[in-house]
Design a protein around this motif. Structure first.
Motif, PDB file in Angstrom:
ATOM      1  N   THR A 102      16.995   7.937  54.608  1.00  0.00           N
ATOM      2  CA  THR A 102      17.670   6.683  54.940  1.00  0.00           C
ATOM      3  C   THR A 102      16.897   5.501  54.379  1.00  0.00           C
ATOM      4  O   THR A 102      17.489   4.554  53.844  1.00  0.00           O
ATOM      5  N   ARG A 103      15.580   5.547  54.467  1.00  0.00           N
ATOM      6  CA  ARG A 103      14.760   4.470  53.906  1.00  0.00           C
ATOM      7  C   ARG A 103      14.976   4.361  52.392  1.00  0.00           C
ATOM      8  O   ARG A 103      15.053   3.261  51.844  1.00  0.00           O
ATOM      9  N   ALA A 104      15.106   5.494  51.723  1.00  0.00           N
ATOM     10  CA  ALA A 104      15.363   5.480  50.282  1.00  0.00           C
ATOM     11  C   ALA A 104      16.725   4.831  49.992  1.00  0.00           C
ATOM     12  O   ALA A 104      16.854   4.068  49.023  1.00  0.00           O
ATOM     13  N   LYS A 105      17.720   5.105  50.824  1.00  0.00           N
ATOM     14  CA  LYS A 105      19.026   4.475  50.639  1.00  0.00           C
ATOM     15  C   LYS A 105      18.932   2.971  50.870  1.00  0.00           C
ATOM     16  O   LYS A 105      19.555   2.184  50.149  1.00  0.00           O
ATOM     17  N   LEU A 106      18.148   2.564  51.863  1.00  0.00           N
ATOM     18  CA  LEU A 106      17.977   1.136  52.117  1.00  0.00           C
ATOM     19  C   LEU A 106      17.269   0.461  50.943  1.00  0.00           C
ATOM     20  O   LEU A 106      17.641  -0.646  50.536  1.00  0.00           O
ATOM     21  N   LYS A 107      16.275   1.124  50.392  1.00  0.00           N
ATOM     22  CA  LYS A 107      15.569   0.580  49.219  1.00  0.00           C
ATOM     23  C   LYS A 107      16.531   0.457  48.034  1.00  0.00           C
ATOM     24  O   LYS A 107      16.447  -0.489  47.254  1.00  0.00           O
ATOM     25  N   ARG A 108      17.436   1.406  47.897  1.00  0.00           N
ATOM     26  CA  ARG A 108      18.409   1.342  46.812  1.00  0.00           C
ATOM     27  C   ARG A 108      19.333   0.152  47.007  1.00  0.00           C
ATOM     28  O   ARG A 108      19.679  -0.551  46.053  1.00  0.00           O
ATOM     29  N   LEU A 109      19.729  -0.103  48.243  1.00  0.00           N
ATOM     30  CA  LEU A 109      20.569  -1.261  48.520  1.00  0.00           C
ATOM     31  C   LEU A 109      19.809  -2.565  48.264  1.00  0.00           C
ATOM     32  O   LEU A 109      20.414  -3.571  47.884  1.00  0.00           O
ATOM     33  N   VAL A 110      18.500  -2.556  48.440  1.00  0.00           N
ATOM     34  CA  VAL A 110      17.689  -3.726  48.100  1.00  0.00           C
ATOM     35  C   VAL A 110      17.705  -3.935  46.584  1.00  0.00           C
ATOM     36  O   VAL A 110      17.865  -5.056  46.099  1.00  0.00           O
ATOM     37  N   LYS A 111      17.559  -2.856  45.830  1.00  0.00           N
ATOM     38  CA  LYS A 111      17.581  -2.965  44.366  1.00  0.00           C
ATOM     39  C   LYS A 111      18.939  -3.433  43.863  1.00  0.00           C
ATOM     40  O   LYS A 111      19.027  -4.115  42.841  1.00  0.00           O
ATOM     41  N   LEU A 112      20.007  -3.058  44.569  1.00  0.00           N
ATOM     42  CA  LEU A 112      21.346  -3.496  44.184  1.00  0.00           C
ATOM     43  C   LEU A 112      21.643  -4.913  44.680  1.00  0.00           C
ATOM     44  O   LEU A 112      22.751  -5.411  44.502  1.00  0.00           O
ATOM     45  N   ASP A 113      20.670  -5.540  45.320  1.00  0.00           N
ATOM     46  CA  ASP A 113      20.765  -6.920  45.795  1.00  0.00           C
ATOM     47  C   ASP A 113      21.796  -7.081  46.910  1.00  0.00           C
ATOM     48  O   ASP A 113      22.456  -8.109  47.030  1.00  0.00           O
ATOM     49  N   ILE A 114      21.929  -6.043  47.741  1.00  0.00           N
ATOM     50  CA  ILE A 114      22.837  -6.101  48.887  1.00  0.00           C
ATOM     51  C   ILE A 114      22.047  -6.374  50.158  1.00  0.00           C
ATOM     52  O   ILE A 114      22.477  -7.139  51.019  1.00  0.00           O
ATOM     53  N   LEU A 115      20.869  -5.753  50.281  1.00  0.00           N
ATOM     54  CA  LEU A 115      19.981  -5.971  51.415  1.00  0.00           C
ATOM     55  C   LEU A 115      18.715  -6.671  50.944  1.00  0.00           C
ATOM     56  O   LEU A 115      18.429  -6.730  49.753  1.00  0.00           O
ATOM     57  N   THR A 116      17.945  -7.152  51.919  1.00  0.00           N
ATOM     58  CA  THR A 116      16.650  -7.761  51.646  1.00  0.00           C
ATOM     59  C   THR A 116      15.618  -7.092  52.541  1.00  0.00           C
ATOM     60  O   THR A 116      15.881  -6.868  53.727  1.00  0.00           O
ATOM     61  N   GLU A 117      14.464  -6.783  51.979  1.00  0.00           N
ATOM     62  CA  GLU A 117      13.367  -6.251  52.783  1.00  0.00           C
ATOM     63  C   GLU A 117      12.519  -7.444  53.205  1.00  0.00           C
ATOM     64  O   GLU A 117      11.822  -8.050  52.394  1.00  0.00           O
ATOM     65  N   ILE A 118      12.592  -7.794  54.497  1.00  0.00           N
ATOM     66  CA  ILE A 118      11.919  -9.007  54.962  1.00  0.00           C
ATOM     67  C   ILE A 118      10.500  -8.760  55.433  1.00  0.00           C
ATOM     68  O   ILE A 118       9.740  -9.697  55.610  1.00  0.00           O
ATOM     69  N   GLY A 119      10.154  -7.548  55.646  1.00  0.00           N
ATOM     70  CA  GLY A 119       8.808  -7.185  56.066  1.00  0.00           C
ATOM     71  C   GLY A 119       8.579  -5.734  55.749  1.00  0.00           C
ATOM     72  O   GLY A 119       9.411  -5.085  55.124  1.00  0.00           O
ATOM     73  N   PRO A 120       7.422  -5.218  56.153  1.00  0.00           N
ATOM     74  CA  PRO A 120       7.200  -3.795  55.888  1.00  0.00           C
ATOM     75  C   PRO A 120       8.196  -2.941  56.667  1.00  0.00           C
ATOM     76  O   PRO A 120       8.244  -2.987  57.886  1.00  0.00           O
ATOM     77  N   ARG A 121       9.045  -2.266  55.926  1.00  0.00           N
ATOM     78  CA  ARG A 121      10.037  -1.327  56.485  1.00  0.00           C
ATOM     79  C   ARG A 121      11.077  -2.015  57.369  1.00  0.00           C
ATOM     80  O   ARG A 121      11.663  -1.397  58.245  1.00  0.00           O
ATOM     81  N   SER A 122      11.323  -3.277  57.141  1.00  0.00           N
ATOM     82  CA  SER A 122      12.294  -4.023  57.920  1.00  0.00           C
ATOM     83  C   SER A 122      13.322  -4.636  56.965  1.00  0.00           C
ATOM     84  O   SER A 122      12.956  -5.368  56.049  1.00  0.00           O
ATOM     85  N   PHE A 123      14.602  -4.349  57.182  1.00  0.00           N
ATOM     86  CA  PHE A 123      15.649  -4.735  56.256  1.00  0.00           C
ATOM     87  C   PHE A 123      16.694  -5.595  56.958  1.00  0.00           C
ATOM     88  O   PHE A 123      16.932  -5.453  58.158  1.00  0.00           O
ATOM     89  N   THR A 124      17.307  -6.478  56.206  1.00  0.00           N
ATOM     90  CA  THR A 124      18.393  -7.293  56.716  1.00  0.00           C
ATOM     91  C   THR A 124      19.426  -7.497  55.615  1.00  0.00           C
ATOM     92  O   THR A 124      19.135  -7.300  54.437  1.00  0.00           O
TER      93      THR A 124
END
Length: 127
Positions: A102-124
Motif C-alpha cells: 500500500t505504501r508503494a501505491k501511495l508513493k506512486r500516486l505521489v509521483k503521479l502528482d495526485i497525493l503529497t507526502e507531507i511527512g515521513p510516511r504521511s500522505f494527503t
C-alpha cells in the motif's frame, strides 16, 4: 588430549595432460547454442526498443482496483493518512507486506502528482 593420528600433507594437483588440454581447447572453439540464443534475444530487444515511442506516459491509476478506493479513502479523511490507515480503510489485513504494498501505491500516486507526502510516511490529497 592430543590426537595420536598423524596428518598427511596435502597432495599436489596433478599436472594437466596434453589430451585434457586439447579437449579443453576444442570445447572453447566450439560454438555454444545458449550464447547464440542470447545474441538473438539481444538483437530482438534492441529492435523492439527502437519501435517504442519516445515519450510514453505512465500507466493510468485505474489499472488496479485499489487506486480508486485509495482516493476515496483520502476524500473521506479529515487529515493526513498513513499506509496502515489506508489498509484499514480498504479492509486489508494489517500485515507488514500488505502495508508495504500500500505504501508503494501511495508513493506512486505521489509521483503521479495526485497525493503529497507531507511527512515521513504521511500522505494527503494534493490541493
Amino acid at each position: 588430549m592430543r590426537s595420536t593420528s598423524r596428518r598427511t600433507p596435502p597432495r599436489p594437483w596433478p599436472a594437466p595432460s596434453a589430451r585434457r588440454s586439447r579437449n579443453c581447447t576444442a570445447d572453447c572453439d566450439r560454438p555454444r547454442p545458449d550464447l547464440e540464443h542470447l545474441a538473438i534475444t539481444r538483437d530482438t530487444v534492441k529492435a523492439l526498443a527502437d519501435r517504442l515511442p519516445a515519450g510514453t506516459s505512465p500507466p493510468e491509476t485505474s489499472e488496479h482496483p485499489d487506486y480508486p478506493r485509495i482516493l476515496a479513502a483520502f476524500n473521506e479523511a479529515t487529515g493526513p493518512l498513513r499506509a496502515r490507515d489506508v489498509c484499514e480503510a480498504l479492509d486489508h489485513e494489517l500485515l507488514a507486506k500488505t502495508i508495504e504494498k500500500t505504501r508503494a501505491k501511495l508513493k506512486r500516486l505521489v509521483k503521479l502528482d495526485i497525493l503529497t507526502e507531507i511527512g515521513p510516511r504521511s500522505f494527503t490529497r494534493k490541493k
